[in-house]
Design a protein around this motif. Structure first.
Motif, PDB file in Angstrom:
ATOM      1  N   THR A 181      12.437  12.776   8.405  1.00 44.27           N
ATOM      2  CA  THR A 181      12.387  13.403   9.737  1.00 44.27           C
ATOM      3  C   THR A 181      12.140  14.910   9.599  1.00 44.27           C
ATOM      4  O   THR A 181      12.985  15.719   9.975  1.00 44.27           O
ATOM      5  CB  THR A 181      13.696  13.152  10.519  1.00 44.27           C
ATOM      6  OG1 THR A 181      14.798  13.712   9.788  1.00 44.27           O
ATOM      7  CG2 THR A 181      13.937  11.667  10.747  1.00 44.27           C
ATOM      8  N   PRO A 182      10.985  15.304   9.074  1.00 46.27           N
ATOM      9  CA  PRO A 182      10.732  16.723   8.821  1.00 46.27           C
ATOM     10  C   PRO A 182      10.662  17.577  10.085  1.00 46.27           C
ATOM     11  O   PRO A 182      10.778  18.800  10.003  1.00 46.27           O
ATOM     12  CB  PRO A 182       9.376  16.712   8.095  1.00 46.27           C
ATOM     13  CG  PRO A 182       8.716  15.443   8.543  1.00 46.27           C
ATOM     14  CD  PRO A 182       9.836  14.458   8.686  1.00 46.27           C
ATOM     15  N   ASN A 183      10.476  16.937  11.249  1.00 45.75           N
ATOM     16  CA  ASN A 183      10.391  17.723  12.476  1.00 45.75           C
ATOM     17  C   ASN A 183      11.733  18.336  12.879  1.00 45.75           C
ATOM     18  O   ASN A 183      11.762  19.291  13.658  1.00 45.75           O
ATOM     19  CB  ASN A 183       9.862  16.859  13.635  1.00 45.75           C
ATOM     20  CG  ASN A 183       9.552  17.697  14.862  1.00 45.75           C
ATOM     21  OD1 ASN A 183       8.851  18.709  14.776  1.00 45.75           O
ATOM     22  ND2 ASN A 183      10.063  17.302  16.006  1.00 45.75           N
ATOM     23  N   THR A 184      12.833  17.816  12.346  1.00 45.82           N
ATOM     24  CA  THR A 184      14.143  18.322  12.759  1.00 45.82           C
ATOM     25  C   THR A 184      14.298  19.806  12.447  1.00 45.82           C
ATOM     26  O   THR A 184      14.572  20.620  13.330  1.00 45.82           O
ATOM     27  CB  THR A 184      15.271  17.509  12.094  1.00 45.82           C
ATOM     28  OG1 THR A 184      15.183  16.146  12.520  1.00 45.82           O
ATOM     29  CG2 THR A 184      16.629  18.066  12.484  1.00 45.82           C
ATOM     30  N   SER A 246      21.300  21.129  10.012  1.00 41.86           N
ATOM     31  CA  SER A 246      20.978  20.289  11.169  1.00 41.86           C
ATOM     32  C   SER A 246      21.381  18.838  10.970  1.00 41.86           C
ATOM     33  O   SER A 246      21.241  18.027  11.891  1.00 41.86           O
ATOM     34  CB  SER A 246      19.477  20.376  11.481  1.00 41.86           C
ATOM     35  OG  SER A 246      18.707  20.053  10.339  1.00 41.86           O
ATOM     36  N   ALA A 247      21.853  18.489   9.776  1.00 42.72           N
ATOM     37  CA  ALA A 247      22.391  17.146   9.520  1.00 42.72           C
ATOM     38  C   ALA A 247      23.899  17.278   9.352  1.00 42.72           C
ATOM     39  O   ALA A 247      24.365  17.891   8.387  1.00 42.72           O
ATOM     40  CB  ALA A 247      21.761  16.541   8.266  1.00 42.72           C
ATOM     41  N   SER A 248      24.659  16.724  10.273  1.00 40.49           N
ATOM     42  CA  SER A 248      26.109  16.954  10.265  1.00 40.49           C
ATOM     43  C   SER A 248      26.780  16.413   9.012  1.00 40.49           C
ATOM     44  O   SER A 248      27.803  16.946   8.565  1.00 40.49           O
ATOM     45  CB  SER A 248      26.750  16.352  11.516  1.00 40.49           C
ATOM     46  OG  SER A 248      26.520  14.958  11.586  1.00 40.49           O
ATOM     47  N   PRO A 392      13.454   5.338  22.122  1.00 36.52           N
ATOM     48  CA  PRO A 392      13.280   6.323  21.052  1.00 36.52           C
ATOM     49  C   PRO A 392      14.605   6.973  20.654  1.00 36.52           C
ATOM     50  O   PRO A 392      15.481   7.197  21.487  1.00 36.52           O
ATOM     51  CB  PRO A 392      12.335   7.362  21.683  1.00 36.52           C
ATOM     52  CG  PRO A 392      11.626   6.629  22.777  1.00 36.52           C
ATOM     53  CD  PRO A 392      12.621   5.631  23.305  1.00 36.52           C
ATOM     54  N   VAL A 393      14.736   7.272  19.375  1.00 43.20           N
ATOM     55  CA  VAL A 393      15.912   7.963  18.847  1.00 43.20           C
ATOM     56  C   VAL A 393      15.438   9.255  18.186  1.00 43.20           C
ATOM     57  O   VAL A 393      14.574   9.225  17.308  1.00 43.20           O
ATOM     58  CB  VAL A 393      16.678   7.106  17.823  1.00 43.20           C
ATOM     59  CG1 VAL A 393      17.926   7.841  17.332  1.00 43.20           C
ATOM     60  CG2 VAL A 393      17.065   5.759  18.427  1.00 43.20           C
ATOM     61  N   LYS A 394      15.991  10.387  18.608  1.00 42.55           N
ATOM     62  CA  LYS A 394      15.573  11.690  18.109  1.00 42.55           C
ATOM     63  C   LYS A 394      16.775  12.506  17.655  1.00 42.55           C
ATOM     64  O   LYS A 394      17.926  12.152  17.934  1.00 42.55           O
ATOM     65  CB  LYS A 394      14.869  12.494  19.224  1.00 42.55           C
ATOM     66  CG  LYS A 394      13.659  11.837  19.851  1.00 42.55           C
ATOM     67  CD  LYS A 394      13.120  12.735  20.966  1.00 42.55           C
ATOM     68  CE  LYS A 394      11.889  12.149  21.620  1.00 42.55           C
ATOM     69  NZ  LYS A 394      11.354  13.048  22.688  1.00 42.55           N
ATOM     70  N   HIS A 395      16.482  13.620  17.001  1.00 39.65           N
ATOM     71  CA  HIS A 395      17.515  14.631  16.793  1.00 39.65           C
ATOM     72  C   HIS A 395      17.585  15.437  18.082  1.00 39.65           C
ATOM     73  O   HIS A 395      16.574  15.741  18.709  1.00 39.65           O
ATOM     74  CB  HIS A 395      17.151  15.544  15.624  1.00 39.65           C
ATOM     75  CG  HIS A 395      18.275  16.442  15.201  1.00 39.65           C
ATOM     76  ND1 HIS A 395      18.647  17.562  15.921  1.00 39.65           N
ATOM     77  CD2 HIS A 395      19.138  16.378  14.138  1.00 39.65           C
ATOM     78  CE1 HIS A 395      19.665  18.154  15.328  1.00 39.65           C
ATOM     79  NE2 HIS A 395      19.994  17.456  14.247  1.00 39.65           N
ATOM     80  N   TRP A 396      18.785  15.844  18.473  1.00 39.62           N
ATOM     81  CA  TRP A 396      18.960  16.505  19.772  1.00 39.62           C
ATOM     82  C   TRP A 396      18.191  17.817  19.890  1.00 39.62           C
ATOM     83  O   TRP A 396      17.776  18.199  20.981  1.00 39.62           O
ATOM     84  CB  TRP A 396      20.442  16.738  20.053  1.00 39.62           C
ATOM     85  CG  TRP A 396      21.113  17.707  19.119  1.00 39.62           C
ATOM     86  CD1 TRP A 396      21.762  17.414  17.954  1.00 39.62           C
ATOM     87  CD2 TRP A 396      21.205  19.127  19.272  1.00 39.62           C
ATOM     88  NE1 TRP A 396      22.246  18.556  17.366  1.00 39.62           N
ATOM     89  CE2 TRP A 396      21.929  19.624  18.159  1.00 39.62           C
ATOM     90  CE3 TRP A 396      20.755  20.016  20.249  1.00 39.62           C
ATOM     91  CZ2 TRP A 396      22.195  20.980  17.987  1.00 39.62           C
ATOM     92  CZ3 TRP A 396      21.029  21.372  20.076  1.00 39.62           C
ATOM     93  CH2 TRP A 396      21.737  21.835  18.956  1.00 39.62           C
ATOM     94  N   ILE A 397      17.960  18.498  18.773  1.00 36.43           N
ATOM     95  CA  ILE A 397      17.260  19.793  18.854  1.00 36.43           C
ATOM     96  C   ILE A 397      15.827  19.614  19.343  1.00 36.43           C
ATOM     97  O   ILE A 397      15.233  20.546  19.907  1.00 36.43           O
ATOM     98  CB  ILE A 397      17.285  20.512  17.481  1.00 36.43           C
ATOM     99  CG1 ILE A 397      16.898  21.988  17.638  1.00 36.43           C
ATOM    100  CG2 ILE A 397      16.379  19.815  16.485  1.00 36.43           C
ATOM    101  CD1 ILE A 397      17.821  22.805  18.482  1.00 36.43           C
TER     102      ILE A 397
END
Length: 404
Positions: A181-184, A246-248, A392-397
């Motif tokens: 997920t490089p877009n995060t 960005s990854a908890s 769809p599942v995304k990172h919140w940012i």
């Protein structure tokens, strides 16, 4: 809880810490009410209190059994029990110590050893994991359905801002996230750029060490920590405000560097400073003026999945929701938000049946409000949820990213 440690463990470097944690437990059982595996299996040994007794039994008798190892293996280390515990028992730390001792005392079957070795030698290294992921995407039509569902589609990261603001922070590139997920992190860099903050990655930094450490390869995990500290230190000395994660799951580990390396004379002070600078992305955004982003919501109903590491390890439950509400995002209600989705690092690979049960439960809770998308704050949860979700599942940012 009284303890009488067996003589064979008295010289173990972590035994005093383990004994102190054991003694802090008052066996009240509040933890069982919020333990995902106990809720599913109904076995005392598959809850925190039972596992604490199993570790105590091992340390007092000097004997290790395959049954005890199985019950500890089933633990997600979600640390929901820590949030519930009125006595402040550091269960996650005790589990790490207990598993490490068991791993040394009781050799696993060859198949288990091989799988764990492969996970440790592939996942933390983007140069190894990336090509295998690309190969999986090419062969996805030929894979069994269950395995194909775990292969995420390729993601375009977009442009990383080149602006050189006076304020700058470091980003943890990570391992699986940088390839899957490089877009995060790229989205985080674009958001922070609009807030006047430059996000910079240290090329030599990588895996936070959690994969190895939680698979009981403690020295290997510490090696990853030292490498990251070495990579970050010149930039810290140059004035980096924070290390943004960005990854908890990674954030929970980096915030523990100071504790993990406290006995290392060469790294103790630096590790403590790194832990002081480590901040989850939500902590950074919570302190900034989000009106500068010019957002008015995304017009889509959104369910927020709060990872266990964010709410239990970092104590930041509800923070992402507050940021998204401030940005105008419509959030749907989520029942039993404290329960784990079943990802838990390598757990979904090592305990697939139980992991899938937890995933089904979590998706039912997340989709009860009929959301159009799900967002989360951890790459493992994101990939795990996306493997079975119908939205769809995304990172919140990504919801705050000006690119969107």
């Amino acid at each position: 809880m009284r303890t009488d440690i067996h003589v064979k463990y008295l010289d173990h470097p972590e035994i005093q810490e383990a004994e102190a944690i054991l003694r802090s437990c008052v066996h009240c059982g509040f933890c069982t009410a919020t333990c995902p595996t106990y809720q599913e299996l109904g076995d005392e040994r598959d809850g925190p209190r039972g596992r604490i007794y199993l570790i105590k039994q091992m340390l007092e008798s000097g004997e290790v059994s395959e049954k005890s190892q199985t019950h500890l293996d089933r633990c997600l280390t979600c640390r929901s029990c820590e949030t519930t515990c009125p006595s402040g028992v550091r269960y996650g730390r005790l589990a790490d110590i207990g598993r490490g001792i068991m791993e040394q005392q009781l050799p696993r079957p060859g198949g288990q050893r091989l799988l764990r070795w492969v996970l440790r030698k592939v996942l933390p290294y983007p140069s190894r994991f990336g090509p295998l992921l690309a190969l999986g995407r090419l062969g996805k039509p030929l894979l069994p359905a269950a395995l194909a569902a775990k292969v995420p589609p390729a993601q375009q990261a977009g442009t990383w801002p080149a602006t050189r603001h006076p304020r700058f922070m470091l980003a943890l590139g990570g391992c699986a996230q940088s390839t899957a997920t490089p877009n995060t992190n790229a989205a985080a860099a674009r958001v922070l750029d609009r807030l006047g903050i430059r996000l910079q990655q240290a090329p030599d930094a990588g895996c936070c060490g959690a994969v190895s450490y939680h698979l009981s390869a403690h020295e290997e995990g510490l090696g990853f920590m030292r490498r990251n500290i070495d990579a970050w230190w010149p930039l810290i000395e140059a004035g980096a405000e924070a290390i943004v994660i960005s990854a908890s799951g990674c954030g929970a580990m980096v915030k523990e560097y100071g504790d993990k390396l406290r006995e290392d004379p060469a790294y103790a002070d630096k590790a403590r400073r790194v832990s002081e600078l480590a901040r989850d992305l939500s902590e950074v955004l919570a302190d900034e003026d989000l009106s500068r982003l010019g957002l008015a919501g995304q017009g889509r109903k959104t369910a927020v999945h709060c990872p266990c590491t964010l709410q239990h390890a970092l104590g930041l439950g509800g923070q992402v929701e507050a940021i998204l509400r401030k940005a105008g995002v419509e959030l749907t209600p989520v029942k039993d938000g404290h329960l784990c989705c079943g990802s838990a690092g390598t757990y979904s690979v090592l305990q697939p049946t139980l992991s899938q049960q937890l995933l089904t439960n979590k998706l039912a809770a997340l989709t009860a409000g009929d959301p159009e998308q799900i967002v989360t704050a951890n790459v493992g949860c994101q990939l795990h949820l996306a493997s079975k979700a119908q939205v769809p599942v995304k990172h919140w940012i990504e919801l705050l990213d000006p690119r969107d």
